[in-house]
Write an enzyme that holds these catalytic residues in place. Structure first.
Site, PDB file in Angstrom:
ATOM      1  N   ARG A 219       0.816  -1.127  -0.127  1.00  0.00           N
ATOM      2  CA  ARG A 219      -0.131   0.020  -0.141  1.00  0.00           C
ATOM      3  C   ARG A 219       1.139   1.106  -0.164  1.00  0.00           C
ATOM      4  NH1 ARG A 219       1.436   1.512   4.177  1.00  0.00           N
ATOM      5  NH2 ARG A 219       0.424   3.483   3.582  1.00  0.00           N
ATOM      6  N   GLY A 220       0.279   2.186  -0.225  1.00  0.00           N
ATOM      7  CA  GLY A 220       1.030   3.535  -0.450  1.00  0.00           C
ATOM      8  C   GLY A 220       1.604   3.725  -1.947  1.00  0.00           C
ATOM      9  N   ALA A 221       1.224   5.084  -2.329  1.00  0.00           N
ATOM     10  CA  ALA A 221       1.304   5.198  -3.710  1.00  0.00           C
ATOM     11  C   ALA A 221       2.276   4.682  -4.649  1.00  0.00           C
ATOM     12  CB  ALA A 221       0.688   6.534  -4.202  1.00  0.00           C
TER      13      ALA A 221
ATOM     14  N   ARG B   7      -7.018  -0.548  -7.481  1.00  0.00           N
ATOM     15  CA  ARG B   7      -7.223   0.325  -6.590  1.00  0.00           C
ATOM     16  C   ARG B   7      -7.421   1.913  -7.474  1.00  0.00           C
ATOM     17  NH1 ARG B   7      -4.251   1.083  -1.026  1.00  0.00           N
ATOM     18  NH2 ARG B   7      -6.159   2.087  -0.599  1.00  0.00           N
TER      19      ARG B   7
ATOM     20  N   GLN C  24      -3.282   2.970   9.671  1.00  0.00           N
ATOM     21  CA  GLN C  24      -1.957   3.173   8.898  1.00  0.00           C
ATOM     22  C   GLN C  24      -1.119   3.753   9.885  1.00  0.00           C
ATOM     23  OE1 GLN C  24      -4.556   3.451   7.218  1.00  0.00           O
ATOM     24  NE2 GLN C  24      -4.595   3.043   5.048  1.00  0.00           N
TER      25      GLN C  24
ATOM     26  N   ASP D  52      -1.657  10.615  -2.715  1.00  0.00           N
ATOM     27  CA  ASP D  52      -1.891   9.336  -3.636  1.00  0.00           C
ATOM     28  C   ASP D  52      -2.112  10.055  -4.947  1.00  0.00           C
ATOM     29  OD1 ASP D  52      -3.048   8.498  -0.933  1.00  0.00           O
ATOM     30  OD2 ASP D  52      -2.652   6.885  -2.230  1.00  0.00           O
TER      31      ASP D  52
ATOM     32  N   ASN E 252      -5.112  12.359  -0.522  1.00  0.00           N
ATOM     33  CA  ASN E 252      -4.396  11.541   0.283  1.00  0.00           C
ATOM     34  C   ASN E 252      -5.603  10.919   1.174  1.00  0.00           C
ATOM     35  OD1 ASN E 252      -1.782  10.764   1.367  1.00  0.00           O
ATOM     36  ND2 ASN E 252      -2.206  11.774   3.225  1.00  0.00           N
TER      37      ASN E 252
HETATM   38  O1  MRU Z   1      -4.919   3.144   1.401  1.00  0.00           O
HETATM   39  P1  MRU Z   1      -3.144   3.581   1.485  1.00  0.00           P
HETATM   40  O2  MRU Z   1      -2.583   2.933   2.764  1.00  0.00           O
HETATM   41  O3  MRU Z   1      -2.601   3.049   0.236  1.00  0.00           O
HETATM   42  O4  MRU Z   1      -3.130   5.110   1.416  1.00  0.00           O
HETATM   43  C1  MRU Z   1      -1.931   5.351   1.448  1.00  0.00           C
HETATM   44  C2  MRU Z   1      -1.725   6.746   1.684  1.00  0.00           C
HETATM   45  O5  MRU Z   1      -2.631   7.601   1.552  1.00  0.00           O
HETATM   46  C3  MRU Z   1      -0.635   7.493   1.563  1.00  0.00           C
HETATM   47  O6  MRU Z   1      -0.433   8.607   2.481  1.00  0.00           O
HETATM   48  C4  MRU Z   1      -0.149   7.869   0.349  1.00  0.00           C
HETATM   49  O7  MRU Z   1      -0.254   6.814  -0.554  1.00  0.00           O
HETATM   50  C5  MRU Z   1       1.403   8.359   0.237  1.00  0.00           C
HETATM   51  S1  MRU Z   1       2.672   7.117   0.489  1.00  0.00           S
HETATM   52  C6  MRU Z   1       3.951   7.521   0.258  1.00  0.00           C
END
Ligand code: MRU
Length: 337
Positions: free
Chosen positions: A52-54, A86, A200, A240, A250
């Protein structure tokens, strides 16, 4: 800064490839690894948030293309399968577009072996470039923290969700300046918000703990009070998807922090690689927001809303920390590739 692990690692070669990921659904209770051997494995890992995380979603999608081609699945099917996992993080689409461009441009694409090799190499390049971009974000972002630390002797940063090394290939985005501050000898403390419903913040607390960065875990709704009390010097979050006008999607709850920050004169920064900027998306209203299941919120059968992201308008953002420097949110054209 000594990073104990990388989030995604190669195993094998282009013909017999697999990647190993750190399973984030099991952290912080357990450090467990999962091997991805197939396109279906990669799509599943993204969908259920083992990764997870962009930026990490983007890198996993790139390797997912290589895995799919190694199974002799047509490129269009591979891309469509991964694209459907996603919707909000643009790094997913960005990585798929880049893989497609490279594969279609090459005269070698008709030769299966060469095509697999090309995909494997390009996925590796995407992963390596992400690590390098995030290290640069750290170097630029620490310049925001230095004057505060010089004036006060310490710096208090608030973050939301997890935008550390776990959310990227390495270094992190929002946490990269914090790790750089620690390496530079600044006294830094991080306010970590829980980030309901997927928590998270626990991942952020876990990785700060591993790195020895002082931090305090808090419930999401405490952010406004802490800012009102003058206990936060700046907010840094990840992203994101950043629209061309600087509006930033985000993790849900980010927008409320930005509003509270504006009310209390606390600068609010977004840290993200340029691959997170969607220059084709004019503004935040055009960013698709992922809706997730009721089970995540634990509400059973009652009516519910579980948007996974929100949008912070550009005018609440003091600057976007990119690998090419800190850019005003309304001047992103300056870093357009
Ligand atoms: O749903 P997630 O856990 O994938 O969401 C992640 C976030 O919102 C992060 O803040 C974003 O992707 C930046 S990660 C460097």
């Amino acid at each position: 800064m000594n990073y104990p692990l990388r989030t995604i690692q190669e195993d094998g070669d282009a013909a017999h490839c697999s990647v190993i990921i750190l399973d984030q659904t099991r952290l912080p209770r357990e450090t467990a690894f999962v091997r991805l051997n197939t396109l279906a494995d990669a799509a599943h890992a993204i969908r259920v948030m083992q990764v997870r995380g962009a930026p990490l979603i983007g890198a996993t999608a790139a390797y997912g293309v290589a895995l799919g081609l190694a199974e002799d699945i047509p490129l269009e099917t591979v891309v469509a399968t991964l694209a459907a996992t996603r919707p909000t993080a643009i790094n997913l689409r960005w990585a798929l577009d880049r893989m497609t461009r490279v594969l279609q441009k090459s005269a070698l694409v008709s030769v299966a072996n060469e095509r697999r090799e090309l995909a494997w190499q390009e996925a590796r390049a995407i992963a390596q470039e992400d690590a390098a971009a995030n290290a640069a974000i750290g170097r630029h972002g620490v310049e925001i923290l230095k004057p505060i630390a010089a004036q006060k002797g310490r710096v208090e940063v608030m973050t939301h969700c997890n935008a550390g090394w776990l959310a990227t290939v390495a270094h992190g985005t929002a946490l990269a300046p914090i790790y750089a501050a620690q390496a530079a000898g600044l006294v830094v403390h991080v306010w970590v918000s829980e980030t309901r419903p997927r928590n998270q913040g626990l991942l952020t607390a876990w990785e700060l703990d591993q790195a020895g960065v002082p931090h305090t875990f808090m419930v999401d709704n405490a952010a406004g009070l802490l800012m009102m009390q003058g206990r936060v010097d700046c907010v840094i979050v990840g992203a994101d998807r950043i629209a061309a006008n600087g509006d930033t999607a985000n993790k849900v709850g980010t927008y409320l922090k930005a509003l509270a920050a504006r009310a209390h004169g606390v600068p609010f920064y977004v840290a993200a690689p340029i691959s997170t900027i969607d220059f084709a998306c004019p503004d935040g209203a055009h960013i698709p927001i992922e809706e997730r299941a009721a089970e995540e919120v634990g509400v059973g059968s009652m009516a519910f809303a579980n948007p996974a992201f929100d949008v912070t308008p550009a005018n609440l953002i003091a600057g976007i920390i990119t690998e090419r420097g800190i850019v005003p949110a309304d001047q992103l054209a300056r870093v357009k590739p």
